[in-house]
Write a protein that holds these residues in place. Sequence first.
Motif, PDB file in Angstrom:
ATOM      1  N   PRO A 140       0.748  -1.338   0.032  1.00 58.37           N
ATOM      2  CA  PRO A 140      -0.107   0.073   0.083  1.00 58.37           C
ATOM      3  C   PRO A 140       0.633   1.246  -0.058  1.00 58.37           C
ATOM      4  CG  PRO A 140      -0.296  -1.275   2.063  1.00 58.37           C
ATOM      5  CD  PRO A 140       0.519  -2.148   1.082  1.00 58.37           C
ATOM      6  N   GLY A 141       2.233   1.047   0.427  1.00 59.47           N
ATOM      7  CA  GLY A 141       3.031   2.439   0.309  1.00 59.47           C
ATOM      8  C   GLY A 141       4.034   2.573  -0.831  1.00 59.47           C
ATOM      9  N   LEU A 142       3.869   1.400  -1.645  1.00 55.95           N
ATOM     10  CA  LEU A 142       4.591   1.595  -3.017  1.00 55.95           C
ATOM     11  C   LEU A 142       4.167   2.813  -3.703  1.00 55.95           C
ATOM     12  CD1 LEU A 142       6.864   0.001  -4.661  1.00 55.95           C
ATOM     13  CD2 LEU A 142       4.685  -0.937  -5.827  1.00 55.95           C
ATOM     14  N   ARG A 143       5.087   3.405  -4.291  1.00 60.91           N
ATOM     15  CA  ARG A 143       5.127   4.819  -4.911  1.00 60.91           C
ATOM     16  C   ARG A 143       4.956   4.157  -6.525  1.00 60.91           C
ATOM     17  NH1 ARG A 143       8.752   8.977  -4.419  1.00 60.91           N
ATOM     18  NH2 ARG A 143       7.196  10.243  -4.567  1.00 60.91           N
ATOM     19  N   VAL A 144       3.976   4.824  -7.105  1.00 61.16           N
ATOM     20  CA  VAL A 144       3.625   4.133  -8.598  1.00 61.16           C
ATOM     21  C   VAL A 144       3.258   5.266  -9.580  1.00 61.16           C
ATOM     22  CG1 VAL A 144       2.155   2.594  -9.806  1.00 61.16           C
ATOM     23  CG2 VAL A 144       2.811   1.751  -7.486  1.00 61.16           C
ATOM     24  N   VAL A 145       4.003   5.141 -10.568  1.00 61.15           N
ATOM     25  CA  VAL A 145       3.420   5.985 -11.683  1.00 61.15           C
ATOM     26  C   VAL A 145       2.701   5.031 -12.844  1.00 61.15           C
ATOM     27  CG1 VAL A 145       4.073   8.024 -13.242  1.00 61.15           C
ATOM     28  CG2 VAL A 145       5.483   7.830 -11.330  1.00 61.15           C
ATOM     29  N   PHE A 146       1.781   5.584 -12.933  1.00 60.11           N
ATOM     30  CA  PHE A 146       1.020   4.689 -14.001  1.00 60.11           C
ATOM     31  C   PHE A 146       1.066   5.358 -15.338  1.00 60.11           C
ATOM     32  CE2 PHE A 146      -3.832   2.732 -14.599  1.00 60.11           C
ATOM     33  CZ  PHE A 146      -3.482   1.860 -15.919  1.00 60.11           C
ATOM     34  N   GLU A 147       2.225   4.737 -16.270  1.00 57.20           N
ATOM     35  CA  GLU A 147       2.739   5.525 -17.475  1.00 57.20           C
ATOM     36  C   GLU A 147       1.846   5.646 -18.460  1.00 57.20           C
ATOM     37  OE1 GLU A 147       5.641   7.036 -17.328  1.00 57.20           O
ATOM     38  OE2 GLU A 147       6.083   6.574 -15.346  1.00 57.20           O
ATOM     39  N   HIS A 148       2.076   6.768 -19.290  1.00 60.04           N
ATOM     40  CA  HIS A 148       1.204   6.949 -20.554  1.00 60.04           C
ATOM     41  C   HIS A 148      -0.269   6.271 -20.438  1.00 60.04           C
ATOM     42  CE1 HIS A 148       2.432   2.883 -21.373  1.00 60.04           C
ATOM     43  NE2 HIS A 148       3.680   3.282 -21.992  1.00 60.04           N
ATOM     44  N   ILE A 149      -0.912   6.918 -19.560  1.00 65.11           N
ATOM     45  CA  ILE A 149      -2.445   6.412 -19.284  1.00 65.11           C
ATOM     46  C   ILE A 149      -3.287   6.946 -20.794  1.00 65.11           C
ATOM     47  CG2 ILE A 149      -2.223   6.300 -16.557  1.00 65.11           C
ATOM     48  CD1 ILE A 149      -4.074   8.979 -16.748  1.00 65.11           C
ATOM     49  N   THR A 150      -4.235   6.066 -21.021  1.00 69.43           N
ATOM     50  CA  THR A 150      -4.875   6.193 -22.157  1.00 69.43           C
ATOM     51  C   THR A 150      -6.499   6.198 -22.091  1.00 69.43           C
ATOM     52  OG1 THR A 150      -4.776   3.970 -22.715  1.00 69.43           O
ATOM     53  CG2 THR A 150      -2.985   5.044 -23.578  1.00 69.43           C
ATOM     54  N   THR A 151      -6.867   6.033 -20.905  1.00 75.17           N
ATOM     55  CA  THR A 151      -8.359   5.636 -20.705  1.00 75.17           C
ATOM     56  C   THR A 151      -8.914   6.594 -19.437  1.00 75.17           C
ATOM     57  OG1 THR A 151      -7.989   3.843 -19.072  1.00 75.17           O
ATOM     58  CG2 THR A 151      -8.163   3.209 -21.438  1.00 75.17           C
ATOM     59  N   GLN A 152     -10.439   6.643 -19.587  1.00 75.33           N
ATOM     60  CA  GLN A 152     -11.144   7.395 -18.589  1.00 75.33           C
ATOM     61  C   GLN A 152     -10.806   6.456 -17.366  1.00 75.33           C
ATOM     62  OE1 GLN A 152     -15.253   7.826 -19.549  1.00 75.33           O
ATOM     63  NE2 GLN A 152     -15.648   8.597 -17.593  1.00 75.33           N
ATOM     64  N   GLU A 153     -11.067   5.076 -17.255  1.00 70.76           N
ATOM     65  CA  GLU A 153     -10.668   4.333 -15.928  1.00 70.76           C
ATOM     66  C   GLU A 153      -9.390   4.609 -15.492  1.00 70.76           C
ATOM     67  OE1 GLU A 153     -11.991   3.486 -19.174  1.00 70.76           O
ATOM     68  OE2 GLU A 153     -13.991   2.628 -18.776  1.00 70.76           O
ATOM     69  N   ALA A 154      -8.410   4.779 -16.206  1.00 69.77           N
ATOM     70  CA  ALA A 154      -7.185   4.844 -15.596  1.00 69.77           C
ATOM     71  C   ALA A 154      -6.905   6.327 -14.963  1.00 69.77           C
ATOM     72  CB  ALA A 154      -5.981   4.822 -16.693  1.00 69.77           C
ATOM     73  N   ALA A 155      -7.384   7.236 -15.707  1.00 67.02           N
ATOM     74  CA  ALA A 155      -7.596   8.593 -14.897  1.00 67.02           C
ATOM     75  C   ALA A 155      -8.500   8.608 -13.747  1.00 67.02           C
ATOM     76  CB  ALA A 155      -7.967   9.675 -16.068  1.00 67.02           C
ATOM     77  N   GLU A 156      -9.533   8.127 -13.779  1.00 61.76           N
ATOM     78  CA  GLU A 156     -10.377   7.922 -12.520  1.00 61.76           C
ATOM     79  C   GLU A 156      -9.712   7.014 -11.426  1.00 61.76           C
ATOM     80  OE1 GLU A 156     -14.274   6.586 -14.110  1.00 61.76           O
ATOM     81  OE2 GLU A 156     -14.884   8.570 -14.758  1.00 61.76           O
ATOM     82  N   PHE A 157      -9.123   5.780 -11.775  1.00 56.46           N
ATOM     83  CA  PHE A 157      -8.424   5.161 -10.863  1.00 56.46           C
ATOM     84  C   PHE A 157      -7.327   6.048 -10.110  1.00 56.46           C
ATOM     85  CE2 PHE A 157      -4.903   2.820  -9.431  1.00 56.46           C
ATOM     86  CZ  PHE A 157      -5.473   1.937  -8.575  1.00 56.46           C
ATOM     87  N   VAL A 158      -6.334   6.734 -10.823  1.00 50.06           N
ATOM     88  CA  VAL A 158      -5.350   7.435 -10.366  1.00 50.06           C
ATOM     89  C   VAL A 158      -6.120   8.801  -9.302  1.00 50.06           C
ATOM     90  CG1 VAL A 158      -3.584   9.168 -10.836  1.00 50.06           C
ATOM     91  CG2 VAL A 158      -3.811   6.990 -11.990  1.00 50.06           C
ATOM     92  N   ALA A 159      -7.092   9.430  -9.915  1.00 48.16           N
ATOM     93  CA  ALA A 159      -7.731  10.487  -9.224  1.00 48.16           C
ATOM     94  C   ALA A 159      -8.217   9.973  -7.845  1.00 48.16           C
ATOM     95  CB  ALA A 159      -8.977  11.223 -10.043  1.00 48.16           C
ATOM     96  N   GLY A 160      -8.724   8.658  -7.936  1.00 44.94           N
ATOM     97  CA  GLY A 160      -9.293   8.135  -6.651  1.00 44.94           C
ATOM     98  C   GLY A 160      -8.083   7.360  -5.650  1.00 44.94           C
ATOM     99  N   ALA A 161      -6.979   7.275  -6.093  1.00 46.39           N
ATOM    100  CA  ALA A 161      -6.068   6.604  -5.514  1.00 46.39           C
ATOM    101  C   ALA A 161      -5.430   7.535  -4.475  1.00 46.39           C
ATOM    102  CB  ALA A 161      -4.951   5.945  -6.480  1.00 46.39           C
ATOM    103  N   GLY A 162      -4.333   6.999  -3.581  1.00 43.89           N
ATOM    104  CA  GLY A 162      -3.511   7.973  -2.854  1.00 43.89           C
ATOM    105  C   GLY A 162      -2.607   8.713  -3.236  1.00 43.89           C
ATOM    106  N   ALA A 163      -1.977   9.493  -2.516  1.00 43.87           N
ATOM    107  CA  ALA A 163      -0.848  10.447  -2.599  1.00 43.87           C
ATOM    108  C   ALA A 163       0.372   9.628  -3.423  1.00 43.87           C
ATOM    109  CB  ALA A 163      -0.387  11.132  -1.791  1.00 43.87           C
ATOM    110  N   ASN A 164       0.593   8.386  -3.220  1.00 45.72           N
ATOM    111  CA  ASN A 164       1.520   7.731  -3.666  1.00 45.72           C
ATOM    112  C   ASN A 164       1.277   7.119  -5.219  1.00 45.72           C
ATOM    113  OD1 ASN A 164      -0.459   6.003  -2.485  1.00 45.72           O
ATOM    114  ND2 ASN A 164       0.638   4.140  -2.766  1.00 45.72           N
ATOM    115  N   VAL A 165       0.261   7.552  -5.869  1.00 47.14           N
ATOM    116  CA  VAL A 165      -0.010   7.202  -7.188  1.00 47.14           C
ATOM    117  C   VAL A 165      -0.201   8.174  -7.952  1.00 47.14           C
ATOM    118  CG1 VAL A 165      -1.644   5.640  -8.667  1.00 47.14           C
ATOM    119  CG2 VAL A 165      -1.017   4.844  -6.284  1.00 47.14           C
ATOM    120  N   ALA A 166       0.646   8.086  -9.150  1.00 49.03           N
ATOM    121  CA  ALA A 166       0.683   9.261 -10.058  1.00 49.03           C
ATOM    122  C   ALA A 166       0.250   8.715 -11.409  1.00 49.03           C
ATOM    123  CB  ALA A 166       1.682  10.151  -9.764  1.00 49.03           C
ATOM    124  N   ALA A 167       0.313   9.606 -12.586  1.00 52.19           N
ATOM    125  CA  ALA A 167       0.211   8.931 -13.819  1.00 52.19           C
ATOM    126  C   ALA A 167       1.069  10.092 -14.951  1.00 52.19           C
ATOM    127  CB  ALA A 167      -1.116   8.775 -14.277  1.00 52.19           C
TER     128      ALA A 167
END
Length: 344
Positions: free
Chosen positions: A165-192
């Motif tokens: 749960p503490g892993l810092r993750v960058v979801f690279e080159h996102i291409t979908t509404q689902e990915a954008a919503e996932f990141v927006a709803g995730a914690g401060a450790n998840v970016a895109a």
Amino acid sequence: MQITLTRPDDWHLHLRDGDALAAVLPHTARQFARAIVMPNLKPPVVSVADAAAYRARILAALPAGLDFTPLMTLYLTDRTSADEIRRAADSGFVHAVKLYPAGATTNSDAGVSDLANCDAALAEMERLGLPLLVHGEVTDPAIDIFDREQVFIERVLQPLLARHPGLRVVFEHITTQEAAEFVAGAGANVAATITAHHLLYNRNAIFTGGVRPHYYCLPVLKRERHRAALLRAATSGDARFFLGTDSAPHARGAKEAACGCAGCYTAHAALELYAEAFAAAGAHDRLEAFASFNGPDFYRLPRNSGQVTLLQETWTPPASYPYAGGDSIVPLRAGETLHWRLLD
Ligand SMILES: NC(=O)N[C@@H](CC(=O)O)C(=O)O
Ligand SMILES: [Zn+2]
Ligand SMILES: [Zn+2]
């Protein structure tokens, strides 16, 4: 009309190696102060020693007078050890580790077959705060190519974040509404990161009047509702979305082929393309945070000093640029009008 920004960085870039590196590096170094350099060389950059050698080759290829810092990454494999992760975190020049699901994209054959094999490395990254960058597509051939990103969220990303749960993750080159919503709803450790081409084009671009290989990249362009969602995310002011061009050069012949390579080349006009997307959304004032602040803040690096200026002025990229071995690269918007121009 002009836009002045703090010097920006590119948080997802392919520089290749050898003569190809020498051909493309000046484009990026003219636009960006730093870039996160992808490790998908042949063979991939799997150790800190590999990354040090690659970094030296990049610096040796940098034309005099250009001020550019490559930020190196390691290619995660089933064999990446916790020791290697500690060496990476201590190195001062390795800033992230990249997950390529085996077979997902260009030069990913050496990628991870099962993330369960990487648990020791991932636990160490979580402990040390070293970001994991993900090419977020499942490789299951039974999954439709347009659904591979959203299925990756369910099958890989959510279970990964549940285990770490503490892993810092960058979801690279996102291409979908689902990915954008996932990141927006995730914690401060998840970016895109979001590319310029995914902000400007939907999948129609690949098929306008015939098949257009220079618009083919992975993850593939999606339908319009996804492009619109990405543009909303990029211009939302949410600090977890930032610029990553995914500029991915391939020789013209490798793109214009019966089985063409995936990747769009945008380094020649990256900021111009982003400016066009942000201007079309009436969000000129949001470009600086996306291009210059959110990335360094996530990576815990200082923001750059100095500024760059974009003028609202037309110019036309050439039909091609020289590439390695006498080959050429066809840039995005080759021979077509751009509406912004980066001042030297
Ligand atoms: N984006 C692409 O279509 N291609 C990239 C690999 C990648 O980022 O997936 C490449 O290295 O050519
Ligand atoms: Zn990728
Ligand atoms: Zn990429």
